[in-house]
Enzyme design. Sequence first.
Site, mmCIF file in Angstrom:
data_model
loop_
_atom_site.group_PDB
_atom_site.id
_atom_site.type_symbol
_atom_site.label_atom_id
_atom_site.label_comp_id
_atom_site.label_asym_id
_atom_site.label_seq_id
_atom_site.Cartn_x
_atom_site.Cartn_y
_atom_site.Cartn_z
ATOM 1 N N ASP A 5 0.666 -1.337 0.233
ATOM 2 C CA ASP A 5 0.047 -0.382 -0.213
ATOM 3 C C ASP A 5 1.053 1.232 0.096
ATOM 4 O O ASP A 5 0.826 1.973 0.768
ATOM 5 C CB ASP A 5 -1.039 0.004 0.973
ATOM 6 C CG ASP A 5 -1.807 -1.437 0.876
ATOM 7 O OD1 ASP A 5 -2.250 -1.901 -0.009
ATOM 8 O OD2 ASP A 5 -1.719 -1.937 2.397
ATOM 9 N N SER A 29 2.339 6.706 0.183
ATOM 10 C CA SER A 29 1.774 5.649 1.315
ATOM 11 C C SER A 29 0.202 5.421 1.120
ATOM 12 O O SER A 29 -0.416 6.838 1.139
ATOM 13 C CB SER A 29 1.912 6.396 3.006
ATOM 14 O OG SER A 29 1.154 5.760 3.664
ATOM 15 N N ARG A 30 -0.615 4.815 0.244
ATOM 16 C CA ARG A 30 -1.666 5.284 -0.317
ATOM 17 C C ARG A 30 -2.971 4.905 0.638
ATOM 18 O O ARG A 30 -4.414 4.919 0.366
ATOM 19 C CB ARG A 30 -1.735 4.074 -1.513
ATOM 20 C CG ARG A 30 -0.745 4.116 -2.122
ATOM 21 C CD ARG A 30 -1.871 3.201 -3.451
ATOM 22 N NE ARG A 30 -0.251 2.895 -4.389
ATOM 23 C CZ ARG A 30 1.011 1.941 -4.000
ATOM 24 N NH1 ARG A 30 0.546 1.640 -3.891
ATOM 25 N NH2 ARG A 30 2.445 2.161 -4.789
ATOM 26 N N VAL A 31 -2.732 4.818 2.043
ATOM 27 C CA VAL A 31 -4.217 4.602 2.570
ATOM 28 C C VAL A 31 -3.679 5.109 4.042
ATOM 29 O O VAL A 31 -4.660 5.633 5.146
ATOM 30 C CB VAL A 31 -3.872 2.909 3.087
ATOM 31 C CG1 VAL A 31 -4.773 2.312 1.657
ATOM 32 C CG2 VAL A 31 -3.076 2.109 3.852
#
Length: 514
Positions: free
Chosen positions: A344, A369-371
């Site tokens: 992620d 940081s995707r989430v």
Amino acid sequence: MPKPDPDPRSPGWLERGCKALSHLDLAPQAETLGRVVHVADGIAFVSGLPDVRLNELLHFETGQTGLAMTLDADGIGTVLLDDPEGIEADARVTGQGEVVQVPVGEELLGRVVDPLGRPLDGGAAITGESRQPIERPAPAIIDRALVEDPVETGVLVVDALFALGRGQRELIVGDRSTGKTSLAVDIIINQKRSDMICVYVAVGQRTTAIERVIDAVRERGAPERCIFVVAPAASPPGLQWIAPAAGMTMAEYFRDRGQHALIVIDDLSKHAATHRQLALLNREPPGREAYPGDIFYLHAHLLERAAHLSDELGGGSLSALPIIETDAGNLSAYIPTNLISITDGQIVLDTKLFAANHRPAVDVGLSVSRVGGKTQKPALRDVSGRLRLDYAQFLELEMFTRFGGISDRRLKSRLARGQRIRALLTQPRFATLRMVDQVALLAALAEGVLDDIPVATIARLRGAVARHLDATQPGLVASVSESGEIPADGYKTLAAEIGKLATHLAGESEGEGE
Ligand code: ATP
Ligand code: MG
């Protein structure tokens, strides 16, 4: 020794004899035996044993165990989990009818074990609460909850720009010696301030490097909440191969009990290389970069086990920080692209930044940081919002103004601000910051309080901020730490405190200079 019967023909000798032998089970028993055909390089090729299944544990007559990795018509490719010493062609092999299992439970906390759960720290043997297979299915989508709580890393550049959430999988990627392990260890050490349980899996590392990690955590972190799963470079390739999965199983125990765990796998490039070595020796067809076709599945399945579970399942979480090493910063090689697409987000460490002493050497442009962003506490989110943009603009500006002096006042002040951002984001090892300290430093930056402070003072400021805030603003520190929120005038108060401290420190160093 019992006395011999003086007269074997005394009355009742036959009955007595039959009774003595009655416990023996003399019925014939079928046992399927296999034979070793050849053994080399951590692999044994075994014939016979037609009923063995994939990943089944095999037992050699010399005491070693192995794992069935490939099943062919003419035999089984077995990965040895022990030293092959003593195994010869024609040695007998039996199937165990079970897969590899490791002990799990609280007993492992604070221990150093090999991937089969055998102690390496000289302590007592570990039986664990139960034994669990190292390969377990990942939680289904329906069993998962959104990632909504932060993993506080204490590393300002990560917490402010690439916040991590509990249940997230974030890759740490960089060339040799760019501080990958150090960053992960700092994050583990910072968990002494939280309730996280940390599992550090070392795959194919030098023993000295592993010892340094364990010593650092024992000295500065909360080792009683850590498990070290160690398969150094010198251990059998089979052990290195199963180490990440074994560590996952040990960490999942805590996730499934509603607790929070963090697993660091150092590193997956070595794991991939071991997988390639074993697969090629087992005559699996090579694919891109000679890796077998299932390497993507292997890593995806492994990391999929990190999750934030739904409330019905206890709400526990397992976050993963896999590490991989790149070659000359090549992120588009096979294993890095695979892992970038599996995880992620990634924290990219750069050799040039590292050499220029900007450590941790996080490349702000390539990292993401995707989430985790949503999990940032409101107090920190408000001050870190503009930071990334300001910093990116500064880096660009710096490049353009490298050669010529600039006279524009606005540009000058932007450069000054950028230099201070960079000084703040540079952080030595073992000097993690609390969330409230980060908020205070970033608030001071945003308010322009630091613009007239010499850049050299900022490192000392970062070191002194925790003690100063505890002494001057204990109420505000407690409320921000607890609620994650900050009252309307809180930023101004914190920034003013930092300003006072910074002026004091700057004055001190001037005094020393004279
Ligand atoms: P390898 O590729 O060998 O695994 P690595 O990428 O894991 O290396 P580290 O071993 O963590 O890198 O760090 C290399 C060196 O850089 C160490 O000597 C460490 O002390 C130093 N270092 C790492 N991070 C920092 C930091 N933030 N500040 C100062 N020194 C650092
Ligand atoms: Mg390392």
